[in-house]
Design an enzyme around this catalytic site. Structure first.
Site, PDB file in Angstrom:
ATOM      1  N   TYR A  68       0.821  -1.211   0.000  1.00 19.75           N
ATOM      2  CA  TYR A  68       0.000   0.000   0.000  1.00 19.75           C
ATOM      3  C   TYR A  68       0.862   1.272   0.000  1.00 19.75           C
ATOM      4  CZ  TYR A  68      -3.434  -3.476   1.359  1.00 19.75           C
ATOM      5  OH  TYR A  68      -4.232  -4.597   1.404  1.00 19.75           O
ATOM      6  N   ASP A  69       0.470   2.212  -0.848  1.00 18.18           N
ATOM      7  CA  ASP A  69       1.137   3.507  -0.896  1.00 18.18           C
ATOM      8  C   ASP A  69       0.384   4.560  -0.096  1.00 18.18           C
ATOM      9  OD1 ASP A  69       3.053   2.541  -2.725  1.00 18.18           O
ATOM     10  OD2 ASP A  69       1.708   2.965  -4.412  1.00 18.18           O
TER      11      ASP A  69
END
Length: 277
Positions: A4-5
């Site tokens: 996840y960014d």
């Protein structure tokens, strides 16, 4: 969590309870920040401005820019401008932060405190309430000063056919001394009395996630929504097509999942456990 960014956090029951941080939440936020992750806060709480929410986070130990905050108090005026550009004058059941965000966007806001004083000691005196037909819409959120006159005035406008919008349907919020009535409790009062349903802007409806994704050009496949309510936060993420994490420090319990036909991607005791997988 490497996949996840961007991390999208609810606030009440996830990052804080009342004025106290959930243990480990601030440390987790600062760790994510140190790793270069994008952090956003998406809350149905309409009581404060974005600046006030960021100041609360700062007071708890996390430096957040107001543009990382997506609250219903900022989303409702944007929703009105997008869907009802003809609306300019509002009757607000809500707190000063909500009023300020609406006024920033150019709306004229009327509250109960602006109305002529009406003596209400029996039901027949309700006929003395004269509503302003130039008001275009009724907007509701949480309001510590909500009273019977506010409700009667709003019902009068709604039954005249004015637009009817609500920040959210969250019926309560969780404090150390138990559950307290939230925006949804006021909304239920108005909907029952007016026999009309409001348009709901906040979670689980998609408007706020659309704002975040558009503003920051996010890839939904690399976003994680973290929340404590199955019926708002988790449904919000699920409907948007992003992964979700339910934390058990707020409204929902793990056993509540059996009442729903969707499930979170992850379940954690608290935000502090995010990096346990």
């Amino acid at each position: 969590m490497e996949k996840y960014d961007a991390f999208l956090f609810d606030c009440d029951g996830v990052i804080w309870r009342g004025n106290d941080p959930v243990p480990g939440s601030i440390e987790t936020l600062n760790l994510l920040k140190s790793q270069g992750k994008k952090i956003f806060f998406i809350t149905n709480n309409s009581s404060k401005t974005r600046t006030e929410f960021s100041q609360k986070l700062s007071d708890l130990g996390f430096q957040a820019n107001p543009n990382q905050l997506y609250s219903t108090s900022m989303a409702v005026p944007k929703y009105l401008k997008k869907h009802y550009p003809e609306v300019s004058k509002l009757f607000l059941i809500g707190m000063e932060g909500f009023k300020e965000e609406l006024q920033k966007e150019g709306f004229q806001v009327v509250k109960e405190s602006d109305l002529p004083k009406v003596r209400l000691s029996c039901f027949s005196e309700l006929q003395n309430i004269e509503v302003d037909s130039s008001i275009d819409a009724v907007v509701t959120g949480s309001d510590m000063q909500f009273n019977y006159l506010s409700g009667c005035y709003a019902c009068g406008l709604i039954q005249m056919g004015k637009k009817f919008l609500a920040a959210c349907t969250d019926s309560y919020f969780v404090l150390k001394n138990g559950n307290m009535p939230g925006s949804g409790a006021i909304l239920a009062f108005l909907e029952a009395a007016s026999e009309q349903k409001a348009e709901v802007v906040g979670k689980p409806n998609s408007f706020m996630i659309d704002l975040v994704v558009e503003d920051w050009e996010l890839d939904k496949s690399r976003c994680l929504m973290v929340g404590d309510r199955i019926d708002t936060d988790i449904l919000f993420g699920t409907k948007a097509g992003i992964d979700t994490a339910l934390v058990l420090t707020g409204a929902s319990k793990e056993e509540d999942l059996q009442m729903f036909d969707f499930k979170p991607t992850y379940i954690y005791e608290s935000v502090a456990k995010l990096f346990s997988s």
